[in-house]
Design a protein around this motif. Structure first.
Motif, PDB file in Angstrom:
ATOM      1  N   TYR A 118       1.816   7.823   3.809  1.00 43.17           N
ATOM      2  CA  TYR A 118       3.176   7.256   3.768  1.00 43.17           C
ATOM      3  C   TYR A 118       3.880   7.534   5.093  1.00 43.17           C
ATOM      4  O   TYR A 118       3.966   8.674   5.548  1.00 43.17           O
ATOM      5  CB  TYR A 118       3.939   7.874   2.608  1.00 43.17           C
ATOM      6  CG  TYR A 118       5.221   7.164   2.237  1.00 43.17           C
ATOM      7  CD1 TYR A 118       5.224   5.822   1.869  1.00 43.17           C
ATOM      8  CD2 TYR A 118       6.439   7.848   2.223  1.00 43.17           C
ATOM      9  CE1 TYR A 118       6.394   5.177   1.499  1.00 43.17           C
ATOM     10  CE2 TYR A 118       7.607   7.222   1.847  1.00 43.17           C
ATOM     11  CZ  TYR A 118       7.588   5.879   1.486  1.00 43.17           C
ATOM     12  OH  TYR A 118       8.754   5.250   1.120  1.00 43.17           O
ATOM     13  N   ALA A 126      -0.654   3.473  -2.578  1.00 41.77           N
ATOM     14  CA  ALA A 126      -2.103   3.297  -2.711  1.00 41.77           C
ATOM     15  C   ALA A 126      -2.854   4.524  -2.214  1.00 41.77           C
ATOM     16  O   ALA A 126      -2.451   5.170  -1.241  1.00 41.77           O
ATOM     17  CB  ALA A 126      -2.552   2.067  -1.923  1.00 41.77           C
ATOM     18  N   ASN A 127      -3.938   4.845  -2.884  1.00 37.95           N
ATOM     19  CA  ASN A 127      -4.802   5.938  -2.439  1.00 37.95           C
ATOM     20  C   ASN A 127      -5.425   5.600  -1.091  1.00 37.95           C
ATOM     21  O   ASN A 127      -5.779   4.445  -0.827  1.00 37.95           O
ATOM     22  CB  ASN A 127      -5.902   6.199  -3.464  1.00 37.95           C
ATOM     23  CG  ASN A 127      -5.362   6.746  -4.769  1.00 37.95           C
ATOM     24  OD1 ASN A 127      -4.328   7.415  -4.787  1.00 37.95           O
ATOM     25  ND2 ASN A 127      -6.043   6.466  -5.865  1.00 37.95           N
ATOM     26  N   GLY A 128      -5.556   6.605  -0.250  1.00 30.24           N
ATOM     27  CA  GLY A 128      -6.177   6.402   1.049  1.00 30.24           C
ATOM     28  C   GLY A 128      -5.221   5.978   2.144  1.00 30.24           C
ATOM     29  O   GLY A 128      -5.636   5.789   3.288  1.00 30.24           O
ATOM     30  N   TRP A 129      -3.937   5.838   1.804  1.00 24.81           N
ATOM     31  CA  TRP A 129      -2.921   5.463   2.776  1.00 24.81           C
ATOM     32  C   TRP A 129      -1.928   6.613   2.923  1.00 24.81           C
ATOM     33  O   TRP A 129      -1.512   7.220   1.935  1.00 24.81           O
ATOM     34  CB  TRP A 129      -2.181   4.199   2.336  1.00 24.81           C
ATOM     35  CG  TRP A 129      -3.028   2.963   2.395  1.00 24.81           C
ATOM     36  CD1 TRP A 129      -4.022   2.612   1.544  1.00 24.81           C
ATOM     37  CD2 TRP A 129      -2.948   1.920   3.368  1.00 24.81           C
ATOM     38  NE1 TRP A 129      -4.583   1.417   1.912  1.00 24.81           N
ATOM     39  CE2 TRP A 129      -3.930   0.967   3.041  1.00 24.81           C
ATOM     40  CE3 TRP A 129      -2.142   1.703   4.474  1.00 24.81           C
ATOM     41  CZ2 TRP A 129      -4.137  -0.188   3.774  1.00 24.81           C
ATOM     42  CZ3 TRP A 129      -2.326   0.552   5.224  1.00 24.81           C
ATOM     43  CH2 TRP A 129      -3.319  -0.380   4.865  1.00 24.81           C
ATOM     44  N   ARG A 132       7.165   8.188  -6.381  1.00 27.56           N
ATOM     45  CA  ARG A 132       6.017   8.929  -5.835  1.00 27.56           C
ATOM     46  C   ARG A 132       6.447   9.852  -4.703  1.00 27.56           C
ATOM     47  O   ARG A 132       6.154  11.055  -4.714  1.00 27.56           O
ATOM     48  CB  ARG A 132       4.958   7.937  -5.331  1.00 27.56           C
ATOM     49  CG  ARG A 132       3.856   8.543  -4.476  1.00 27.56           C
ATOM     50  CD  ARG A 132       2.812   9.297  -5.275  1.00 27.56           C
ATOM     51  NE  ARG A 132       2.074   8.380  -6.124  1.00 27.56           N
ATOM     52  CZ  ARG A 132       1.008   7.661  -5.725  1.00 27.56           C
ATOM     53  NH1 ARG A 132       0.560   7.764  -4.471  1.00 27.56           N
ATOM     54  NH2 ARG A 132       0.379   6.869  -6.572  1.00 27.56           N
ATOM     55  N   HIS A 133       7.147   9.286  -3.727  1.00 29.29           N
ATOM     56  CA  HIS A 133       7.421  10.058  -2.520  1.00 29.29           C
ATOM     57  C   HIS A 133       8.720  10.862  -2.619  1.00 29.29           C
ATOM     58  O   HIS A 133       8.927  11.791  -1.823  1.00 29.29           O
ATOM     59  CB  HIS A 133       7.405   9.128  -1.315  1.00 29.29           C
ATOM     60  CG  HIS A 133       6.100   8.407  -1.175  1.00 29.29           C
ATOM     61  ND1 HIS A 133       4.921   9.058  -0.895  1.00 29.29           N
ATOM     62  CD2 HIS A 133       5.784   7.088  -1.321  1.00 29.29           C
ATOM     63  CE1 HIS A 133       3.933   8.177  -0.855  1.00 29.29           C
ATOM     64  NE2 HIS A 133       4.436   6.980  -1.110  1.00 29.29           N
ATOM     65  N   GLU A 167       7.554   3.686  -5.076  1.00 31.28           N
ATOM     66  CA  GLU A 167       7.475   4.590  -3.928  1.00 31.28           C
ATOM     67  C   GLU A 167       8.603   5.622  -3.941  1.00 31.28           C
ATOM     68  O   GLU A 167       8.417   6.758  -3.479  1.00 31.28           O
ATOM     69  CB  GLU A 167       7.430   3.829  -2.600  1.00 31.28           C
ATOM     70  CG  GLU A 167       8.659   3.029  -2.268  1.00 31.28           C
ATOM     71  CD  GLU A 167       8.565   2.329  -0.917  1.00 31.28           C
ATOM     72  OE1 GLU A 167       8.475   3.023   0.128  1.00 31.28           O
ATOM     73  OE2 GLU A 167       8.591   1.089  -0.905  1.00 31.28           O
ATOM     74  N   HIS A 219       0.803  -1.224   0.000  1.00 29.12           N
ATOM     75  CA  HIS A 219       0.000   0.000   0.000  1.00 29.12           C
ATOM     76  C   HIS A 219       0.836   1.274   0.000  1.00 29.12           C
ATOM     77  O   HIS A 219       0.338   2.343   0.343  1.00 29.12           O
ATOM     78  CB  HIS A 219      -0.938   0.003   1.217  1.00 29.12           C
ATOM     79  CG  HIS A 219      -1.921  -1.119   1.216  1.00 29.12           C
ATOM     80  ND1 HIS A 219      -1.769  -2.245   2.007  1.00 29.12           N
ATOM     81  CD2 HIS A 219      -3.060  -1.309   0.498  1.00 29.12           C
ATOM     82  CE1 HIS A 219      -2.793  -3.069   1.795  1.00 29.12           C
ATOM     83  NE2 HIS A 219      -3.579  -2.537   0.884  1.00 29.12           N
TER      84      HIS A 219
END
Length: 316
Positions: free
Chosen positions: A95, A90-93, A187-188, A184, A87
Protein backbone atom coordinates in the motif's frame (compact mmCIF):
# COMPACT_ATOMS: atom_id res chain seq x y z
CA UNK A 1 21.35 7.24 -15.93
CA UNK A 2 17.75 8.41 -16.18
CA UNK A 3 14.92 6.12 -15.13
CA UNK A 4 12.24 5.39 -17.71
CA UNK A 5 8.58 5.54 -16.73
CA UNK A 6 5.57 4.56 -18.85
CA UNK A 7 2.13 5.79 -17.77
CA UNK A 8 -0.53 3.48 -19.14
CA UNK A 9 -3.57 5.76 -19.31
CA UNK A 10 -1.69 9.05 -19.32
CA UNK A 11 -4.56 10.94 -20.99
CA UNK A 12 -6.79 10.75 -17.89
CA UNK A 13 -6.92 13.33 -15.08
CA UNK A 14 -4.47 11.53 -12.79
CA UNK A 15 -2.18 10.50 -15.64
CA UNK A 16 -1.87 14.06 -16.91
CA UNK A 17 -1.08 15.31 -13.41
CA UNK A 18 1.63 12.67 -12.96
CA UNK A 19 3.19 13.50 -16.34
CA UNK A 20 3.25 17.20 -15.44
CA UNK A 21 5.07 16.48 -12.18
CA UNK A 22 7.52 13.97 -13.61
CA UNK A 23 8.58 16.23 -16.45
CA UNK A 24 9.85 18.73 -13.88
CA UNK A 25 12.14 16.14 -12.30
CA UNK A 26 15.72 15.39 -13.21
CA UNK A 27 16.55 11.74 -13.66
CA UNK A 28 13.19 10.70 -15.15
CA UNK A 29 12.18 10.17 -18.75
CA UNK A 30 8.47 9.72 -19.42
CA UNK A 31 7.95 7.28 -22.29
CA UNK A 32 4.72 7.59 -24.28
CA UNK A 33 2.97 5.72 -27.04
CA UNK A 34 1.53 7.42 -30.08
CA UNK A 35 -2.19 8.05 -29.77
CA UNK A 36 -3.06 5.31 -32.27
CA UNK A 37 -0.96 2.73 -30.38
CA UNK A 38 -2.35 3.28 -26.89
CA UNK A 39 -4.89 0.47 -27.27
CA UNK A 40 -2.52 -1.81 -29.16
CA UNK A 41 -1.62 -4.52 -26.65
CA UNK A 42 1.51 -5.55 -28.52
CA UNK A 43 2.78 -1.96 -28.48
CA UNK A 44 1.89 -1.59 -24.80
CA UNK A 45 3.64 -4.83 -23.91
CA UNK A 46 6.79 -3.81 -25.78
CA UNK A 47 6.79 -0.44 -24.04
CA UNK A 48 6.33 -2.08 -20.64
CA UNK A 49 9.31 -4.35 -21.26
CA UNK A 50 11.51 -1.36 -22.13
CA UNK A 51 11.02 0.77 -19.00
CA UNK A 52 11.94 0.69 -15.32
CA UNK A 53 8.46 1.43 -13.97
CA UNK A 54 4.90 1.30 -15.28
CA UNK A 55 2.19 3.45 -13.72
CA UNK A 56 -1.39 2.32 -14.32
CA UNK A 57 -3.96 5.13 -14.61
CA UNK A 58 -6.79 2.95 -15.86
CA UNK A 59 -10.26 1.77 -14.81
CA UNK A 60 -10.09 -1.13 -12.37
CA UNK A 61 -10.71 -3.99 -14.79
CA UNK A 62 -8.27 -2.57 -17.34
CA UNK A 63 -5.71 -2.14 -14.55
CA UNK A 64 -6.06 -5.82 -13.61
CA UNK A 65 -5.53 -6.80 -17.24
CA UNK A 66 -2.49 -4.53 -17.51
CA UNK A 67 -1.01 -5.97 -14.30
CA UNK A 68 -1.41 -9.45 -15.76
CA UNK A 69 0.33 -8.21 -18.92
CA UNK A 70 3.28 -6.99 -16.84
CA UNK A 71 3.37 -10.29 -14.93
CA UNK A 72 3.51 -12.14 -18.24
CA UNK A 73 6.79 -10.42 -19.11
CA UNK A 74 8.62 -12.59 -16.59
CA UNK A 75 12.21 -11.50 -16.00
CA UNK A 76 11.67 -8.48 -18.28
CA UNK A 77 8.82 -7.17 -16.12
CA UNK A 78 9.22 -3.61 -14.82
CA UNK A 79 8.10 -2.49 -11.38
CA UNK A 80 4.46 -1.47 -11.19
CA UNK A 81 2.47 1.31 -9.51
CA UNK A 82 -1.31 1.07 -9.82
CA UNK A 83 -3.28 4.31 -9.35
CA UNK A 84 -6.65 2.53 -9.70
CA UNK A 85 -8.55 0.90 -6.83
CA UNK A 86 -8.05 -2.59 -8.27
CA UNK A 87 -5.21 -3.74 -5.99
CA UNK A 88 -5.45 -1.65 -2.80
CA UNK A 89 -6.36 -4.63 -0.64
CA UNK A 90 -4.85 -7.32 -2.88
CA UNK A 91 -2.27 -9.80 -1.64
CA UNK A 92 1.21 -9.23 -3.00
CA UNK A 93 0.79 -5.46 -3.31
CA UNK A 94 2.31 -2.87 -0.97
CA UNK A 95 0.00 0.00 0.00
CA UNK A 96 1.50 3.27 -1.19
CA UNK A 97 0.86 5.52 1.82
CA UNK A 98 4.47 6.14 2.81
CA UNK A 99 3.67 7.74 6.19
CA UNK A 100 1.11 5.16 7.31
CA UNK A 101 3.33 3.18 9.67
CA UNK A 102 7.07 3.12 10.43
CA UNK A 103 8.86 1.25 7.67
CA UNK A 104 6.16 1.76 5.04
CA UNK A 105 8.33 4.03 2.90
CA UNK A 106 11.05 1.38 2.93
CA UNK A 107 8.56 -1.31 1.95
CA UNK A 108 7.44 0.83 -0.99
CA UNK A 109 11.03 1.42 -2.02
CA UNK A 110 11.65 -2.34 -2.22
CA UNK A 111 8.30 -3.43 -3.67
CA UNK A 112 7.74 -4.79 -7.15
CA UNK A 113 4.04 -3.83 -6.98
CA UNK A 114 2.60 -0.81 -5.20
CA UNK A 115 -1.02 0.32 -5.03
CA UNK A 116 -1.53 4.08 -4.87
CA UNK A 117 -4.09 4.97 -2.15
CA UNK A 118 -7.52 6.42 -2.81
CA UNK A 119 -8.02 10.10 -2.04
CA UNK A 120 -10.70 9.66 0.64
CA UNK A 121 -8.87 6.70 2.12
CA UNK A 122 -5.67 8.74 2.41
CA UNK A 123 -7.38 11.25 4.69
CA UNK A 124 -9.29 8.65 6.71
CA UNK A 125 -6.33 6.31 7.23
CA UNK A 126 -4.05 9.23 8.08
CA UNK A 127 -6.39 10.26 10.90
CA UNK A 128 -7.32 6.84 12.23
CA UNK A 129 -4.40 4.43 11.86
CA UNK A 130 -2.09 6.20 14.37
CA UNK A 131 -4.92 6.38 16.93
CA UNK A 132 -5.84 2.72 16.52
CA UNK A 133 -2.18 1.69 16.76
CA UNK A 134 -1.77 3.83 19.89
CA UNK A 135 -4.83 2.23 21.53
CA UNK A 136 -6.71 5.52 21.73
CA UNK A 137 -9.45 4.38 19.33
CA UNK A 138 -10.45 0.69 19.50
CA UNK A 139 -10.32 -1.15 16.18
CA UNK A 140 -14.00 -2.13 16.60
CA UNK A 141 -15.22 1.36 17.59
CA UNK A 142 -18.29 2.52 15.59
CA UNK A 143 -16.99 5.28 13.34
CA UNK A 144 -18.55 7.74 10.93
CA UNK A 145 -16.39 9.35 8.24
CA UNK A 146 -17.69 12.32 6.26
CA UNK A 147 -15.93 13.84 3.28
CA UNK A 148 -16.30 16.41 0.54
CA UNK A 149 -14.20 16.47 -2.62
CA UNK A 150 -13.74 18.66 -5.62
CA UNK A 151 -15.37 17.35 -8.78
CA UNK A 152 -12.09 16.70 -10.63
CA UNK A 153 -11.82 13.21 -9.15
CA UNK A 154 -15.23 12.10 -10.34
CA UNK A 155 -14.56 11.20 -13.96
CA UNK A 156 -15.46 12.81 -17.28
CA UNK A 157 -19.23 12.84 -16.82
CA UNK A 158 -19.12 14.52 -13.40
CA UNK A 159 -16.49 17.02 -14.54
CA UNK A 160 -18.64 17.94 -17.54
CA UNK A 161 -21.70 18.28 -15.31
CA UNK A 162 -19.94 20.73 -13.01
CA UNK A 163 -18.23 22.72 -15.75
CA UNK A 164 -21.40 23.43 -17.70
CA UNK A 165 -23.41 26.56 -16.91
CA UNK A 166 -25.65 26.00 -13.89
CA UNK A 167 -23.80 22.93 -12.61
CA UNK A 168 -24.80 21.43 -9.24
CA UNK A 169 -23.64 23.20 -6.06
CA UNK A 170 -23.25 20.20 -3.77
CA UNK A 171 -24.40 16.61 -3.48
CA UNK A 172 -24.07 13.48 -1.39
CA UNK A 173 -23.37 10.20 -3.14
CA UNK A 174 -22.41 6.63 -2.27
CA UNK A 175 -25.64 6.42 -0.29
CA UNK A 176 -25.70 2.64 -0.60
CA UNK A 177 -22.93 2.94 2.04
CA UNK A 178 -20.75 0.77 -0.17
CA UNK A 179 -18.17 3.20 -1.58
CA UNK A 180 -15.17 1.48 -3.15
CA UNK A 181 -12.74 3.13 -0.71
CA UNK A 182 -14.30 1.45 2.33
CA UNK A 183 -12.31 -1.83 2.04
CA UNK A 184 -8.99 0.01 2.02
CA UNK A 185 -10.05 2.29 4.88
CA UNK A 186 -10.91 -0.83 6.89
CA UNK A 187 -7.75 -2.75 5.95
CA UNK A 188 -5.19 0.01 6.20
CA UNK A 189 -6.93 1.88 9.01
CA UNK A 190 -6.59 -1.39 10.96
CA UNK A 191 -10.33 -1.32 11.67
CA UNK A 192 -12.23 -4.38 12.82
CA UNK A 193 -15.64 -2.78 12.26
CA UNK A 194 -16.86 -1.34 8.97
CA UNK A 195 -17.19 2.46 9.25
CA UNK A 196 -20.11 4.47 7.90
CA UNK A 197 -18.61 6.55 5.09
CA UNK A 198 -20.56 9.43 3.55
CA UNK A 199 -18.79 11.11 0.61
CA UNK A 200 -19.95 14.24 -1.17
CA UNK A 201 -18.88 16.47 -4.03
CA UNK A 202 -18.86 20.26 -4.18
CA UNK A 203 -18.84 22.77 -7.00
CA UNK A 204 -15.08 23.36 -6.93
CA UNK A 205 -12.41 21.62 -8.96
CA UNK A 206 -9.76 20.53 -6.47
CA UNK A 207 -9.43 19.97 -2.75
CA UNK A 208 -10.85 17.65 -0.11
CA UNK A 209 -11.91 17.61 3.53
CA UNK A 210 -12.26 14.28 5.37
CA UNK A 211 -13.71 14.48 8.90
CA UNK A 212 -14.16 11.97 11.73
CA UNK A 213 -16.23 13.02 14.77
CA UNK A 214 -15.52 11.32 18.09
CA UNK A 215 -17.16 11.27 21.52
CA UNK A 216 -14.10 11.13 23.75
CA UNK A 217 -16.08 9.89 26.75
CA UNK A 218 -17.18 6.87 24.69
CA UNK A 219 -13.57 5.79 24.10
CA UNK A 220 -11.73 3.50 26.54
CA UNK A 221 -9.49 5.59 28.77
CA UNK A 222 -11.41 8.76 27.84
CA UNK A 223 -8.46 10.37 26.02
CA UNK A 224 -8.24 14.14 25.81
CA UNK A 225 -8.06 16.12 22.60
CA UNK A 226 -4.46 16.90 23.47
CA UNK A 227 -3.63 13.19 23.74
CA UNK A 228 -5.27 12.59 20.37
CA UNK A 229 -3.33 15.44 18.82
CA UNK A 230 -0.04 14.44 20.39
CA UNK A 231 -0.43 10.91 19.03
CA UNK A 232 -0.81 12.34 15.53
CA UNK A 233 2.09 14.77 16.00
CA UNK A 234 4.35 12.00 17.23
CA UNK A 235 3.41 9.67 14.40
CA UNK A 236 4.03 12.19 11.62
CA UNK A 237 7.07 13.91 13.09
CA UNK A 238 9.51 14.62 10.30
CA UNK A 239 7.05 13.73 7.50
CA UNK A 240 7.40 16.19 4.64
CA UNK A 241 3.98 15.54 3.12
CA UNK A 242 1.81 15.21 6.25
CA UNK A 243 1.57 18.05 8.76
CA UNK A 244 -0.44 18.14 11.99
CA UNK A 245 -1.94 21.52 12.93
CA UNK A 246 -2.51 21.73 16.67
CA UNK A 247 -4.54 24.92 16.80
CA UNK A 248 -7.89 26.15 18.04
CA UNK A 249 -7.62 29.50 16.29
CA UNK A 250 -9.33 28.40 13.07
CA UNK A 251 -13.08 27.89 13.40
CA UNK A 252 -13.53 27.36 9.67
CA UNK A 253 -11.57 25.31 7.19
CA UNK A 254 -11.68 26.24 3.52
CA UNK A 255 -11.08 23.38 1.16
CA UNK A 256 -9.58 25.61 -1.54
CA UNK A 257 -6.45 26.07 0.61
CA UNK A 258 -5.43 22.51 -0.32
CA UNK A 259 -5.61 23.00 -4.10
CA UNK A 260 -2.24 22.72 -5.79
CA UNK A 261 -0.51 21.19 -2.77
CA UNK A 262 0.97 17.72 -2.41
CA UNK A 263 0.87 18.04 1.38
CA UNK A 264 -1.96 16.86 3.65
CA UNK A 265 -2.84 18.77 6.81
CA UNK A 266 -4.44 17.13 9.86
CA UNK A 267 -6.47 19.07 12.44
CA UNK A 268 -8.02 18.28 15.83
CA UNK A 269 -10.93 20.52 16.86
CA UNK A 270 -12.37 20.22 20.36
CA UNK A 271 -15.42 21.04 22.46
CA UNK A 272 -13.93 20.29 25.86
CA UNK A 273 -17.17 20.78 27.80
CA UNK A 274 -19.00 18.26 25.59
CA UNK A 275 -16.03 15.85 25.47
CA UNK A 276 -16.17 15.87 21.67
CA UNK A 277 -13.60 16.28 18.92
CA UNK A 278 -13.69 16.31 15.16
CA UNK A 279 -10.59 15.16 13.30
CA UNK A 280 -10.09 16.68 9.85
CA UNK A 281 -7.73 15.92 6.99
CA UNK A 282 -7.36 18.59 4.31
CA UNK A 283 -5.68 17.59 1.07
CA UNK A 284 -5.82 18.04 -2.68
CA UNK A 285 -7.69 15.10 -4.20
CA UNK A 286 -5.33 15.37 -7.19
CA UNK A 287 -2.24 15.95 -5.02
CA UNK A 288 -1.59 13.79 -1.97
CA UNK A 289 -4.89 12.12 -2.90
CA UNK A 290 -3.68 10.96 -6.31
CA UNK A 291 -0.82 12.28 -8.48
CA UNK A 292 1.23 13.78 -5.66
CA UNK A 293 1.20 10.46 -3.81
CA UNK A 294 2.02 8.64 -7.05
CA UNK A 295 5.10 10.79 -7.66
CA UNK A 296 6.16 10.30 -4.04
CA UNK A 297 5.88 6.54 -4.57
CA UNK A 298 7.69 6.72 -7.90
CA UNK A 299 10.49 8.58 -6.18
CA UNK A 300 10.74 5.93 -3.49
CA UNK A 301 10.60 3.04 -5.96
CA UNK A 302 13.25 4.53 -8.25
CA UNK A 303 15.42 6.15 -5.58
CA UNK A 304 14.81 9.67 -6.87
CA UNK A 305 14.14 11.47 -3.58
CA UNK A 306 11.30 13.72 -4.78
CA UNK A 307 9.55 14.24 -1.43
CA UNK A 308 11.23 17.60 -0.79
CA UNK A 309 10.06 18.94 -4.17
CA UNK A 310 6.49 17.91 -3.44
CA UNK A 311 6.52 19.52 0.00
CA UNK A 312 7.48 22.87 -1.53
CA UNK A 313 4.07 23.04 -3.20
CA UNK A 314 2.25 23.82 0.05
CA UNK A 315 0.36 27.13 -0.19
CA UNK A 316 1.55 29.86 2.14
Amino acid sequence: MSKRVFIDGEAGTTGLQIVERLRRLDGVVVQSLDLHARKDNAARRAMMASVDLVVLCLPDEAAREAADMVEGLGSAAPRLLDASSAHRVANGWVYGFAEMVPGQAGAIAQAARVSNPGCYATGAVALLRPLVDAGLVPADHPLTINAVSGYSGGGKALIADHERDGGPAFGLYGLSLNHKHIPEIERHGSLARRPIFVPSVGHFRQGMLVSVPLHLDALPGRPTAREIGCALVGHYEGAAQVRVRMTQVEQRLYVEAAAGSDVMELFVFENEAASQVVLVARLDNLGKGAAGAAVQNIGLMLGLGVTAWAAERVPA
